[in-house]
Design a protein around this motif. Structure first.
Motif, PDB file in Angstrom:
ATOM      1  N   LYS A   1      25.487  22.786  -6.449  1.00 47.60           N
ATOM      2  CA  LYS A   1      24.778  23.800  -5.661  1.00 47.60           C
ATOM      3  C   LYS A   1      25.634  24.261  -4.483  1.00 47.60           C
ATOM      4  O   LYS A   1      25.607  25.441  -4.113  1.00 47.60           O
ATOM      5  N   ILE A   2      26.382  23.330  -3.892  1.00 47.10           N
ATOM      6  CA  ILE A   2      27.187  23.651  -2.720  1.00 47.10           C
ATOM      7  C   ILE A   2      28.333  24.607  -3.056  1.00 47.10           C
ATOM      8  O   ILE A   2      28.591  25.565  -2.329  1.00 47.10           O
ATOM      9  N   ALA A   3      29.029  24.346  -4.161  1.00 45.38           N
ATOM     10  CA  ALA A   3      30.206  25.149  -4.516  1.00 45.38           C
ATOM     11  C   ALA A   3      29.900  26.648  -4.608  1.00 45.38           C
ATOM     12  O   ALA A   3      30.629  27.462  -4.022  1.00 45.38           O
ATOM     13  N   PRO A   4      28.829  27.071  -5.306  1.00 45.42           N
ATOM     14  CA  PRO A   4      28.510  28.505  -5.339  1.00 45.42           C
ATOM     15  C   PRO A   4      28.164  29.061  -3.962  1.00 45.42           C
ATOM     16  O   PRO A   4      28.492  30.212  -3.646  1.00 45.42           O
ATOM     17  N   LEU A   5      27.477  28.259  -3.144  1.00 45.56           N
ATOM     18  CA  LEU A   5      27.120  28.706  -1.804  1.00 45.56           C
ATOM     19  C   LEU A   5      28.375  28.909  -0.954  1.00 45.56           C
ATOM     20  O   LEU A   5      28.455  29.852  -0.164  1.00 45.56           O
TER      21      LEU A   5
ATOM     22  N   PHE B   1      37.264  24.766  -8.816  1.00 45.69           N
ATOM     23  CA  PHE B   1      36.917  24.841  -7.393  1.00 45.69           C
ATOM     24  C   PHE B   1      35.935  23.745  -7.024  1.00 45.69           C
ATOM     25  O   PHE B   1      36.109  23.063  -5.996  1.00 45.69           O
ATOM     26  N   LYS B   2      34.910  23.556  -7.825  1.00 45.63           N
ATOM     27  CA  LYS B   2      33.912  22.516  -7.551  1.00 45.63           C
ATOM     28  C   LYS B   2      34.598  21.151  -7.462  1.00 45.63           C
ATOM     29  O   LYS B   2      34.329  20.369  -6.539  1.00 45.63           O
ATOM     30  N   ARG B   3      35.495  20.867  -8.392  1.00 48.65           N
ATOM     31  CA  ARG B   3      36.169  19.571  -8.409  1.00 48.65           C
ATOM     32  C   ARG B   3      37.059  19.382  -7.188  1.00 48.65           C
ATOM     33  O   ARG B   3      37.021  18.332  -6.534  1.00 48.65           O
ATOM     34  N   GLU B   4      37.844  20.415  -6.844  1.00 53.99           N
ATOM     35  CA  GLU B   4      38.770  20.292  -5.717  1.00 53.99           C
ATOM     36  C   GLU B   4      38.037  20.309  -4.383  1.00 53.99           C
ATOM     37  O   GLU B   4      38.436  19.619  -3.436  1.00 53.99           O
ATOM     38  N   PHE B   5      36.951  21.065  -4.290  1.00 52.92           N
ATOM     39  CA  PHE B   5      36.180  21.088  -3.053  1.00 52.92           C
ATOM     40  C   PHE B   5      35.514  19.741  -2.834  1.00 52.92           C
ATOM     41  O   PHE B   5      35.483  19.221  -1.705  1.00 52.92           O
ATOM     42  N   GLN B   6      34.982  19.163  -3.895  1.00 50.13           N
ATOM     43  CA  GLN B   6      34.385  17.830  -3.776  1.00 50.13           C
ATOM     44  C   GLN B   6      35.432  16.820  -3.332  1.00 50.13           C
ATOM     45  O   GLN B   6      35.160  15.963  -2.483  1.00 50.13           O
ATOM     46  N   THR B   7      36.634  16.923  -3.892  1.00 52.64           N
ATOM     47  CA  THR B   7      37.718  16.019  -3.491  1.00 52.64           C
ATOM     48  C   THR B   7      38.040  16.189  -2.015  1.00 52.64           C
ATOM     49  O   THR B   7      38.261  15.207  -1.291  1.00 52.64           O
TER      50      THR B   7
ATOM     51  N   SER C   1      42.168  31.927  -7.782  1.00 54.52           N
ATOM     52  CA  SER C   1      43.008  30.969  -8.483  1.00 54.52           C
ATOM     53  C   SER C   1      44.111  30.425  -7.586  1.00 54.52           C
ATOM     54  O   SER C   1      44.399  29.219  -7.585  1.00 54.52           O
ATOM     55  N   ALA C   2      44.732  31.296  -6.804  1.00 58.39           N
ATOM     56  CA  ALA C   2      45.802  30.871  -5.899  1.00 58.39           C
ATOM     57  C   ALA C   2      45.260  29.933  -4.824  1.00 58.39           C
ATOM     58  O   ALA C   2      45.930  28.969  -4.433  1.00 58.39           O
ATOM     59  N   VAL C   3      44.056  30.199  -4.352  1.00 62.77           N
ATOM     60  CA  VAL C   3      43.435  29.351  -3.334  1.00 62.77           C
ATOM     61  C   VAL C   3      43.135  27.972  -3.906  1.00 62.77           C
ATOM     62  O   VAL C   3      43.362  26.946  -3.253  1.00 62.77           O
ATOM     63  N   ILE C   4      42.644  27.940  -5.131  1.00 67.62           N
ATOM     64  CA  ILE C   4      42.341  26.661  -5.779  1.00 67.62           C
ATOM     65  C   ILE C   4      43.627  25.865  -5.994  1.00 67.62           C
ATOM     66  O   ILE C   4      43.664  24.648  -5.779  1.00 67.62           O
ATOM     67  N   ASP C   5      44.687  26.546  -6.409  1.00 67.10           N
ATOM     68  CA  ASP C   5      45.980  25.878  -6.594  1.00 67.10           C
ATOM     69  C   ASP C   5      46.447  25.241  -5.286  1.00 67.10           C
ATOM     70  O   ASP C   5      46.929  24.104  -5.271  1.00 67.10           O
ATOM     71  N   ASP C   6      46.306  25.992  -4.201  1.00 69.31           N
ATOM     72  CA  ASP C   6      46.724  25.488  -2.898  1.00 69.31           C
ATOM     73  C   ASP C   6      45.864  24.298  -2.468  1.00 69.31           C
ATOM     74  O   ASP C   6      46.374  23.306  -1.936  1.00 69.31           O
ATOM     75  N   LEU C   7      44.558  24.388  -2.714  1.00 67.12           N
ATOM     76  CA  LEU C   7      43.649  23.307  -2.367  1.00 67.12           C
ATOM     77  C   LEU C   7      43.973  22.046  -3.173  1.00 67.12           C
ATOM     78  O   LEU C   7      43.988  20.935  -2.632  1.00 67.12           O
ATOM     79  N   ALA C   8      44.258  22.234  -4.454  1.00 68.85           N
ATOM     80  CA  ALA C   8      44.605  21.099  -5.314  1.00 68.85           C
ATOM     81  C   ALA C   8      45.886  20.424  -4.832  1.00 68.85           C
ATOM     82  O   ALA C   8      45.995  19.190  -4.823  1.00 68.85           O
ATOM     83  N   LYS C   9      46.841  21.233  -4.419  1.00 69.00           N
ATOM     84  CA  LYS C   9      48.105  20.700  -3.916  1.00 69.00           C
ATOM     85  C   LYS C   9      47.883  19.895  -2.638  1.00 69.00           C
ATOM     86  O   LYS C   9      48.418  18.789  -2.493  1.00 69.00           O
ATOM     87  N   ARG C  10      47.087  20.444  -1.730  1.00 72.43           N
ATOM     88  CA  ARG C  10      46.823  19.759  -0.464  1.00 72.43           C
ATOM     89  C   ARG C  10      46.033  18.474  -0.687  1.00 72.43           C
ATOM     90  O   ARG C  10      46.266  17.455  -0.015  1.00 72.43           O
ATOM     91  N   ASN C  11      45.109  18.507  -1.641  1.00 72.04           N
ATOM     92  CA  ASN C  11      44.356  17.292  -1.963  1.00 72.04           C
ATOM     93  C   ASN C  11      45.282  16.202  -2.484  1.00 72.04           C
ATOM     94  O   ASN C  11      45.191  15.042  -2.073  1.00 72.04           O
ATOM     95  N   ALA C  12      46.159  16.580  -3.398  1.00 72.55           N
ATOM     96  CA  ALA C  12      47.081  15.608  -3.995  1.00 72.55           C
ATOM     97  C   ALA C  12      48.006  15.016  -2.936  1.00 72.55           C
ATOM     98  O   ALA C  12      48.255  13.805  -2.914  1.00 72.55           O
ATOM     99  N   GLU C  13      48.504  15.869  -2.057  1.00 73.53           N
ATOM    100  CA  GLU C  13      49.404  15.404  -0.998  1.00 73.53           C
ATOM    101  C   GLU C  13      48.671  14.472  -0.036  1.00 73.53           C
ATOM    102  O   GLU C  13      49.213  13.443   0.385  1.00 73.53           O
ATOM    103  N   ALA C  14      47.446  14.823   0.320  1.00 85.15           N
ATOM    104  CA  ALA C  14      46.675  14.006   1.268  1.00 85.15           C
ATOM    105  C   ALA C  14      46.346  12.650   0.666  1.00 85.15           C
ATOM    106  O   ALA C  14      46.409  11.627   1.335  1.00 85.15           O
ATOM    107  N   LEU C  15      45.987  12.634  -0.612  1.00 88.26           N
ATOM    108  CA  LEU C  15      45.631  11.378  -1.255  1.00 88.26           C
ATOM    109  C   LEU C  15      46.857  10.488  -1.437  1.00 88.26           C
ATOM    110  O   LEU C  15      46.789   9.275  -1.267  1.00 88.26           O
ATOM    111  N   SER C  16      47.988  11.102  -1.757  1.00 88.13           N
ATOM    112  CA  SER C  16      49.215  10.314  -1.939  1.00 88.13           C
ATOM    113  C   SER C  16      49.700   9.764  -0.600  1.00 88.13           C
ATOM    114  O   SER C  16      50.381   8.733  -0.535  1.00 88.13           O
ATOM    115  N   ALA C  17      49.326  10.473   0.490  1.00 89.20           N
ATOM    116  CA  ALA C  17      49.700  10.010   1.831  1.00 89.20           C
ATOM    117  C   ALA C  17      48.606   9.154   2.456  1.00 89.20           C
ATOM    118  O   ALA C  17      48.580   8.914   3.650  1.00 89.20           O
TER     119      ALA C  17
END
Length: 213
Positions: A77-81, A98-104, A194-210
């Motif tokens: 519900k949050i992701a569409p909002l 987007f839902k998956r990366e936003f939740q992450t 799509s570009a925003v999701i790619d960037d979010l996924a990259k930042r999530n991966a970097e944050a988790l690895s750090a």
């Protein structure tokens, strides 16, 4: 909203639940079902917070927090909002990504605060609700030594018999609205969702690895 202010608001949001253990059992017995959900989540987090060895393993913290928070938060519900008009024009794949990366994003940010904060006390504002209500706003105040109380309201709805959080409003600032503004600006700047999701996924991966640093 300026980044500094937004960062402060998010810190409060992700830390405030950790102090709910301060609510006594006699008071907890008087809480309404939606309030009890917030109390239950907080109790689970607070109990784990006492284990310093546990909090040193960030990957373990993220996994635990995800398991607790996701049960009582409706990211579907949050992701569409959050995406607003862009959700309707997004492909099914983009919506899922987007839902998956936003939740992450939410879980890892919460997990970082989970490790850093514990000096909070929560006061529930009395809540009256009828038996047939399906949406409710749970009002609380976050108390911290030497500081003014912070108003925190949880927007919740009844989903197949369970109360779920779908927004948090801190001192009048909606988490959903705040993120919607941020992502709308990013989509306009980058030219596509799509570009925003790619960037979010990259930042999530970097944050988790750090380890969330």
């Amino acid at each position: 909203m300026r980044n500094q202010t937004k960062h402060y608001v998010l810190k409060i949001f992700f830390a405030l639940l950790l102090g709910l253990m301060a609510v006594g059992q006699s008071i907890a017995d008087d809480l309404q079902p939606p309030q009890q959900i917030i109390q239950s989540v907080s109790n689970q987090l607070q109990k784990k917070l006492q284990d310093k060895a546990f909090t040193k393993n960030f990957a373990q913290v993220v996994e635990f927090v995800d398991g607790v928070i996701s049960l009582h938060t409706d990211f579907g519900k949050i992701a569409p909002l959050v995406l607003g008009k862009y959700w309707k024009t997004a492909t099914t794949e983009e919506q899922q990504r987007f839902k998956r990366e936003f939740q992450t994003l939410i879980i890892r940010t919460y997990s970082r605060a989970f490790v850093e904060y514990n000096d909070w006390t929560i006061r529930f504002v009395p809540l009256e609700m009828s038996n047939d209500v399906t949406k409710i706003v749970v009002k609380t105040e976050v108390l911290q030594p030497g500081l003014q109380p912070v108003s925190v309201n949880y927007r919740m709805f009844l989903n197949q018999g369970d109360w779920k959080v779908y927004d948090i409003v801190i001192e009048g600032v909606s988490l959903v609205t705040n993120y919607r503004s941020t992502f709308n600006e990013q989509i306009q700047t980058k030219g596509s969702l799509s570009a925003v999701i790619d960037d979010l996924a990259k930042r999530n991966a970097e944050a988790l690895s750090a380890k969330g640093s």
